[in-house]
Scaffold this motif. Structure first.
Motif, PDB file in Angstrom:
ATOM      1  N   HIS A  19       0.796  -1.228   0.000  1.00  0.00           N
ATOM      2  CA  HIS A  19       0.000   0.000   0.000  1.00  0.00           C
ATOM      3  C   HIS A  19       0.833   1.284   0.000  1.00  0.00           C
ATOM      4  O   HIS A  19       0.526   2.215  -0.766  1.00  0.00           O
ATOM      5  CB  HIS A  19      -0.947  -0.026   1.209  1.00  0.00           C
ATOM      6  CG  HIS A  19      -1.588   1.277   1.542  1.00  0.00           C
ATOM      7  ND1 HIS A  19      -2.567   1.850   0.766  1.00  0.00           N
ATOM      8  CD2 HIS A  19      -1.390   2.132   2.591  1.00  0.00           C
ATOM      9  CE1 HIS A  19      -2.954   2.990   1.305  1.00  0.00           C
ATOM     10  NE2 HIS A  19      -2.249   3.187   2.408  1.00  0.00           N
ATOM     11  N   THR A  23       0.145   4.710  -2.360  1.00  0.00           N
ATOM     12  CA  THR A  23      -0.572   5.813  -1.719  1.00  0.00           C
ATOM     13  C   THR A  23       0.134   7.148  -1.938  1.00  0.00           C
ATOM     14  O   THR A  23      -0.481   8.214  -1.825  1.00  0.00           O
ATOM     15  CB  THR A  23      -0.740   5.544  -0.213  1.00  0.00           C
ATOM     16  OG1 THR A  23      -1.782   6.380   0.306  1.00  0.00           O
ATOM     17  CG2 THR A  23       0.536   5.831   0.560  1.00  0.00           C
ATOM     18  N   THR A  63      -7.143   7.143  -5.668  1.00  0.00           N
ATOM     19  CA  THR A  63      -7.438   6.937  -4.243  1.00  0.00           C
ATOM     20  C   THR A  63      -8.102   5.590  -3.963  1.00  0.00           C
ATOM     21  O   THR A  63      -7.701   4.882  -3.036  1.00  0.00           O
ATOM     22  CB  THR A  63      -8.297   8.092  -3.690  1.00  0.00           C
ATOM     23  OG1 THR A  63      -7.537   9.306  -3.769  1.00  0.00           O
ATOM     24  CG2 THR A  63      -8.678   7.855  -2.236  1.00  0.00           C
ATOM     25  N   ILE A  67      -6.725   2.656  -1.473  1.00  0.00           N
ATOM     26  CA  ILE A  67      -7.558   2.116  -0.392  1.00  0.00           C
ATOM     27  C   ILE A  67      -7.639   0.598  -0.490  1.00  0.00           C
ATOM     28  O   ILE A  67      -7.506  -0.124   0.509  1.00  0.00           O
ATOM     29  CB  ILE A  67      -8.972   2.729  -0.436  1.00  0.00           C
ATOM     30  CG1 ILE A  67      -8.916   4.217  -0.074  1.00  0.00           C
ATOM     31  CG2 ILE A  67      -9.915   1.994   0.519  1.00  0.00           C
ATOM     32  CD1 ILE A  67     -10.239   4.932  -0.251  1.00  0.00           C
ATOM     33  N   LYS A  89      -8.141   5.582   9.786  1.00  0.00           N
ATOM     34  CA  LYS A  89      -7.681   5.617   8.399  1.00  0.00           C
ATOM     35  C   LYS A  89      -8.816   5.341   7.420  1.00  0.00           C
ATOM     36  O   LYS A  89      -8.911   5.980   6.370  1.00  0.00           O
ATOM     37  CB  LYS A  89      -6.544   4.600   8.196  1.00  0.00           C
ATOM     38  CG  LYS A  89      -5.185   5.099   8.653  1.00  0.00           C
ATOM     39  CD  LYS A  89      -4.108   4.070   8.396  1.00  0.00           C
ATOM     40  CE  LYS A  89      -3.860   3.845   6.923  1.00  0.00           C
ATOM     41  NZ  LYS A  89      -3.090   4.951   6.302  1.00  0.00           N
ATOM     42  N   ALA A  93     -10.030   7.947   4.647  1.00  0.00           N
ATOM     43  CA  ALA A  93      -9.954   7.553   3.241  1.00  0.00           C
ATOM     44  C   ALA A  93     -11.291   7.769   2.530  1.00  0.00           C
ATOM     45  O   ALA A  93     -11.341   8.292   1.411  1.00  0.00           O
ATOM     46  CB  ALA A  93      -9.525   6.094   3.127  1.00  0.00           C
ATOM     47  N   LEU A  96     -11.859  11.409   2.089  1.00  0.00           N
ATOM     48  CA  LEU A  96     -11.061  11.962   0.997  1.00  0.00           C
ATOM     49  C   LEU A  96     -11.751  11.773  -0.338  1.00  0.00           C
ATOM     50  O   LEU A  96     -11.750  12.693  -1.178  1.00  0.00           O
ATOM     51  CB  LEU A  96      -9.675  11.313   0.983  1.00  0.00           C
ATOM     52  CG  LEU A  96      -8.738  11.794  -0.132  1.00  0.00           C
ATOM     53  CD1 LEU A  96      -8.490  13.291  -0.020  1.00  0.00           C
ATOM     54  CD2 LEU A  96      -7.416  11.028  -0.090  1.00  0.00           C
ATOM     55  N   VAL A 128      -5.014  14.173   3.459  1.00  0.00           N
ATOM     56  CA  VAL A 128      -3.892  13.332   3.005  1.00  0.00           C
ATOM     57  C   VAL A 128      -2.696  13.461   3.940  1.00  0.00           C
ATOM     58  O   VAL A 128      -1.942  12.499   4.118  1.00  0.00           O
ATOM     59  CB  VAL A 128      -3.473  13.656   1.546  1.00  0.00           C
ATOM     60  CG1 VAL A 128      -4.601  13.366   0.582  1.00  0.00           C
ATOM     61  CG2 VAL A 128      -2.958  15.069   1.402  1.00  0.00           C
ATOM     62  N   LEU A 131      -3.574  11.163   6.767  1.00  0.00           N
ATOM     63  CA  LEU A 131      -3.421   9.770   6.322  1.00  0.00           C
ATOM     64  C   LEU A 131      -1.952   9.391   6.213  1.00  0.00           C
ATOM     65  O   LEU A 131      -1.551   8.286   6.593  1.00  0.00           O
ATOM     66  CB  LEU A 131      -4.113   9.584   4.965  1.00  0.00           C
ATOM     67  CG  LEU A 131      -5.627   9.455   4.984  1.00  0.00           C
ATOM     68  CD1 LEU A 131      -6.199   9.588   3.580  1.00  0.00           C
ATOM     69  CD2 LEU A 131      -6.044   8.126   5.598  1.00  0.00           C
TER      70      LEU A 131
END
Length: 234
Positions: A19, A23, A63, A67, A89, A93, A96, A128, A131
């Protein structure tokens, strides 16, 4: 299915979460969008605002990919345990995605005040950043420098930072989500289960956890020994 993907990656030498690298794409795009929208205001350049819109479009599409890969890492490394940092998170997410959609719609309408567009872009930036901070804490945490080339200790650091530090401090008694593990092997009992402290007890607790701790059935004996060697340094 998920484990087979990680086994395939491990076979070619990649045994890290998948991930974090992906990201960086939506994070970078959101940061770029905010910079360009501010630049369009300062220099009165519509081309900068258009570039900002393009960044938002790309971030909106990347995005969900980030995720999805995050969910895969969560299942593989943390056993799908719905712990508080993971809940935060997930909330951020999803937020966002909605903010990116709002930013996209607002930036394509001529009658929307520029201040509103800037505010939405700013909210996307804040999300962001949050995150990114949480992700860095979960995956990397605070790493203790090691003296000497002991491969077992190096492996233990890697295992702890990838699998344990989300819930435990290794160098403190302070509670994070689970108890701090500093001086664990100087204690007579495990902090929650009250089992005698030993490598065998840790191995059993990893595979058959106590209370809210997620299970890690894929831990090998070598990994457990490396983790124990690392914990003994505190």
């Amino acid at each position: 299915m998920i484990n087979s993907i990680y086994k395939a990656l491990d076979s070619i030498g990649y045994n890290h979460p998948i991930h974090p690298p992906v990201t960086h794409i939506p994070v970078g795009l959101v940061i770029g969008a905010f910079i360009f929208i501010v630049a369009s205001l300062i220099f009165n350049r519509e081309s900068f605002a258009q570039t900002a819109r393009h960044c938002i479009v790309l971030a909106f599409f990347f995005t969900p990919v980030a995720i999805f890969l995050g969910l895969m890492d969560w299942q593989h490394f943390y056993g799908g345990a719905l712990l508080v940092p993971i809940q935060i998170k997930l909330f951020l997410a999803v937020s966002l995605i909605f903010l990116l959609l709002i930013a996209l719609r607002a930036s394509t309408k001529r009658k929307v005040a520029f201040g509103r567009i800037l505010a939405v872009y700013g909210l996307c930036l804040c999300v962001v950043v949050a995150l990114g901070f949480l992700g860095g804490e979960l995956v990397y945490g605070t790493k203790k420098p090691l003296n000497g080339p002991d491969s077992s200790l190096v492996q233990g650091v890697k295992i702890f930072n990838e699998r344990c530090q989300m819930c435990h401090y290794s160098d403190s008694l302070e509670i994070k989500i689970g108890p701090g593990l500093k001086g664990l092997f100087q204690r007579s009992q495990m902090p929650i289960s009250k089992q005698p402290v030993s490598a065998e007890a840790i191995s059993n607790q990893l595979k058959t956890p106590f209370e809210k701790m997620p299970a890690f059935p894929d831990f090998t004996e070598d990994q457990t020994q490396s983790l124990v060697a690392y914990l003994k340094t505190f």
